[in-house]
Write an enzyme that holds these catalytic residues in place. Sequence first.
Site, PDB file in Angstrom:
ATOM      1  NE  ARG A 164      -8.760   6.684  -5.589  1.00  0.00           N
ATOM      2  CZ  ARG A 164      -9.096   5.859  -4.600  1.00  0.00           C
ATOM      3  NH1 ARG A 164     -10.360   5.709  -4.268  1.00  0.00           N
ATOM      4  NH2 ARG A 164      -8.178   5.217  -3.915  1.00  0.00           N
ATOM      5  CG  HIS A 294       6.844  10.407  -1.991  1.00  0.00           C
ATOM      6  ND1 HIS A 294       6.839   9.229  -1.303  1.00  0.00           N
ATOM      7  CD2 HIS A 294       5.534  10.625  -2.317  1.00  0.00           C
ATOM      8  CE1 HIS A 294       5.616   8.741  -1.221  1.00  0.00           C
ATOM      9  NE2 HIS A 294       4.790   9.582  -1.836  1.00  0.00           N
TER      10      HIS A 294
HETATM   11  P1  NDP Z   1      -6.631   3.192  -6.443  1.00  0.00           P
HETATM   12  O1  NDP Z   1      -6.972   2.281  -5.334  1.00  0.00           O
HETATM   13  O2  NDP Z   1      -7.723   3.958  -7.113  1.00  0.00           O
HETATM   14  O3  NDP Z   1      -5.852   2.396  -7.572  1.00  0.00           O
HETATM   15  C1  NDP Z   1      -4.876   1.457  -7.302  1.00  0.00           C
HETATM   16  C2  NDP Z   1      -4.858   0.502  -8.457  1.00  0.00           C
HETATM   17  O4  NDP Z   1      -3.723  -0.350  -8.315  1.00  0.00           O
HETATM   18  C3  NDP Z   1      -6.104  -0.379  -8.532  1.00  0.00           C
HETATM   19  O5  NDP Z   1      -6.707  -0.175  -9.776  1.00  0.00           O
HETATM   20  C4  NDP Z   1      -5.532  -1.782  -8.412  1.00  0.00           C
HETATM   21  O6  NDP Z   1      -6.176  -2.680  -9.287  1.00  0.00           O
HETATM   22  C5  NDP Z   1      -4.109  -1.573  -8.892  1.00  0.00           C
HETATM   23  N1  NDP Z   1      -3.232  -2.675  -8.536  1.00  0.00           N
HETATM   24  C6  NDP Z   1      -3.093  -3.307  -7.364  1.00  0.00           C
HETATM   25  N2  NDP Z   1      -2.194  -4.302  -7.469  1.00  0.00           N
HETATM   26  C7  NDP Z   1      -1.763  -4.274  -8.758  1.00  0.00           C
HETATM   27  C8  NDP Z   1      -0.825  -5.047  -9.495  1.00  0.00           C
HETATM   28  N3  NDP Z   1      -0.158  -6.054  -8.949  1.00  0.00           N
HETATM   29  N4  NDP Z   1      -0.617  -4.743 -10.795  1.00  0.00           N
HETATM   30  C9  NDP Z   1      -1.276  -3.716 -11.372  1.00  0.00           C
HETATM   31  N5  NDP Z   1      -2.199  -2.969 -10.735  1.00  0.00           N
HETATM   32  C10 NDP Z   1      -2.430  -3.245  -9.441  1.00  0.00           C
HETATM   33  O7  NDP Z   1      -5.534   4.194  -5.873  1.00  0.00           O
HETATM   34  P2  NDP Z   1      -5.044   5.584  -6.465  1.00  0.00           P
HETATM   35  O8  NDP Z   1      -5.032   5.506  -7.944  1.00  0.00           O
HETATM   36  O9  NDP Z   1      -5.785   6.685  -5.832  1.00  0.00           O
HETATM   37  O10 NDP Z   1      -3.533   5.615  -5.905  1.00  0.00           O
HETATM   38  C11 NDP Z   1      -2.607   4.649  -6.338  1.00  0.00           C
HETATM   39  C12 NDP Z   1      -1.314   4.714  -5.564  1.00  0.00           C
HETATM   40  O11 NDP Z   1      -0.531   5.812  -5.969  1.00  0.00           O
HETATM   41  C13 NDP Z   1      -1.441   4.886  -4.057  1.00  0.00           C
HETATM   42  O12 NDP Z   1      -1.763   3.668  -3.420  1.00  0.00           O
HETATM   43  C14 NDP Z   1      -0.072   5.416  -3.675  1.00  0.00           C
HETATM   44  O13 NDP Z   1       0.796   4.352  -3.397  1.00  0.00           O
HETATM   45  C15 NDP Z   1       0.395   6.128  -4.932  1.00  0.00           C
HETATM   46  N6  NDP Z   1       0.423   7.582  -4.767  1.00  0.00           N
HETATM   47  C16 NDP Z   1       1.630   8.225  -4.796  1.00  0.00           C
HETATM   48  C17 NDP Z   1       1.693   9.578  -4.704  1.00  0.00           C
HETATM   49  C18 NDP Z   1       2.997  10.278  -4.760  1.00  0.00           C
HETATM   50  O14 NDP Z   1       3.132  11.346  -4.167  1.00  0.00           O
HETATM   51  N7  NDP Z   1       3.972   9.762  -5.490  1.00  0.00           N
HETATM   52  C19 NDP Z   1       0.495  10.413  -4.537  1.00  0.00           C
HETATM   53  C20 NDP Z   1      -0.716   9.638  -4.501  1.00  0.00           C
HETATM   54  C21 NDP Z   1      -0.731   8.277  -4.631  1.00  0.00           C
HETATM   55  P3  NDP Z   1      -6.953  -3.985  -8.754  1.00  0.00           P
HETATM   56  O15 NDP Z   1      -8.284  -3.464  -8.307  1.00  0.00           O
HETATM   57  O16 NDP Z   1      -7.012  -4.829  -9.959  1.00  0.00           O
HETATM   58  O17 NDP Z   1      -6.159  -4.554  -7.655  1.00  0.00           O
HETATM   59  C1  DGY Z   2      -0.007   9.172  -1.168  1.00  0.00           C
HETATM   60  O1  DGY Z   2      -1.037   9.868  -1.130  1.00  0.00           O
HETATM   61  O2  DGY Z   2      -0.013   7.951  -1.060  1.00  0.00           O
HETATM   62  C2  DGY Z   2       1.275   9.899  -1.355  1.00  0.00           C
HETATM   63  O3  DGY Z   2       2.330   9.042  -1.380  1.00  0.00           O
HETATM   64  C3  DGY Z   2       1.469  11.041  -0.438  1.00  0.00           C
HETATM   65  O4  DGY Z   2       0.930  12.179  -1.043  1.00  0.00           O
END
Ligand code: NDP
Ligand code: DGY
Length: 328
Positions: A164, A294
């Site tokens: 996403r 963060h």
């Molecule tokens: P999604 O589940 O939509 O996307 C995660 C993606 O990571 C999937 O497309 C998955 O692909 C991919 N992925 C998993 N393992 C690997 C790998 N080894 N190499 C490359 N891609 C991989 O989650 P979101 O996009 O909603 O969120 C992603 C992450 O962002 C969260 O899990 C969180 O850790 C982080 N985050 C951080 C925030 C912050 O404040 N800094 C805020 C929000 C989120 P596949 O299906 O192929 O496994």
């Molecule tokens: C998340 O959503 O995973 C972030 O790290 C906190 O907002």
Amino acid sequence: MSSPSQLPKVWVARTFPPEGMAKLATKCHVVVHEGALAPSRQEILDGVRGAHALFIYPHVKVDKELLDTAGQQLKVIGTFSVGLDHIDLDLCKERGIKIGYTPDVLTTSTAEQAITLVMATARRMGECISSVKEGVWGTTWDNAMWLAGAEISGSVIGMVGLGRIGLAIAKRLAAFEVSKILYTGRNPKPELANPIGAEFVTFDQLLEQSDFVIVACSVNDSNKGLFDEAAFKKMKRSAILVNISRGVVIDQDALYDALKSGEIGAAGLDVTTPEPLPPSSPLLALPNCLVTPHIASCTVTTRNAMCDLVVENIFAGLEGRPLKTPVF
Ligand code: NDP
Ligand code: DGY
């Protein structure tokens, strides 16, 4: 009106938006960890004891010890995050504890922070701001290449993770007229990638070709320490690395060496190991490393939406209804 002792207890791990807390209090006995600092492990264990629901965030590690301490009455955990790497999901499932999380509502704010880090590192914002504050500006502006940065336009973007948030970042960068968007992950995602012309490549190909490498994956065993010394050696010497995922994806000592030696150009990190990153971290002394605390999802709109969602999920879990955003 029920007395607090008749209402289900919800332990809340830190202060969250007041509107959400007020709503939670209409149906629950709310116990909030107050204090300037994140709760210690002992404070967490003391807090969860006897709770029917937990309102947590990634600092709170949910494992066997915590679940045992909480007790068998625990029905639902609402995490104020989309990331789930702090929760033993298998164990919660096994014990019938429902987990709610906050996907989608934070995608825009997190993507915007990633773009902020891309732009700020590309145009050397940390150095620019300190040079003005330190009075260096007047003496060096006569050099036309002073603080020269990198352009996003025409560059190759490498997305590690096209979920996403990764997709939202890639779409926004496409508007900068980049030359190519590459992505890597466990599986190709043509339905997401084709509309923006993104090309699935191996991790190594992505490292070799990208001008900006943006980490937006979820964390699992396939990617802890993914960015190690060998990975940095494969990147362009001008490459910029941005991480909004989790700190553990990057070997920070190797990153420090790569930034210091010029193996890569710069880094912009919203996530680190540990968190908070101590002010004494050598990374913070590097001019080509920008660190934010963060806060990628931290806009007023998003934080309120996240809070509402956690409260909804907790109510549903306590009342035996399907959660609005369940993990399983
Ligand atoms: P999604 O589940 O939509 O996307 C995660 C993606 O990571 C999937 O497309 C998955 O692909 C991919 N992925 C998993 N393992 C690997 C790998 N080894 N190499 C490359 N891609 C991989 O989650 P979101 O996009 O909603 O969120 C992603 C992450 O962002 C969260 O899990 C969180 O850790 C982080 N985050 C951080 C925030 C912050 O404040 N800094 C805020 C929000 C989120 P596949 O299906 O192929 O496994
Ligand atoms: C998340 O959503 O995973 C972030 O790290 C906190 O907002």
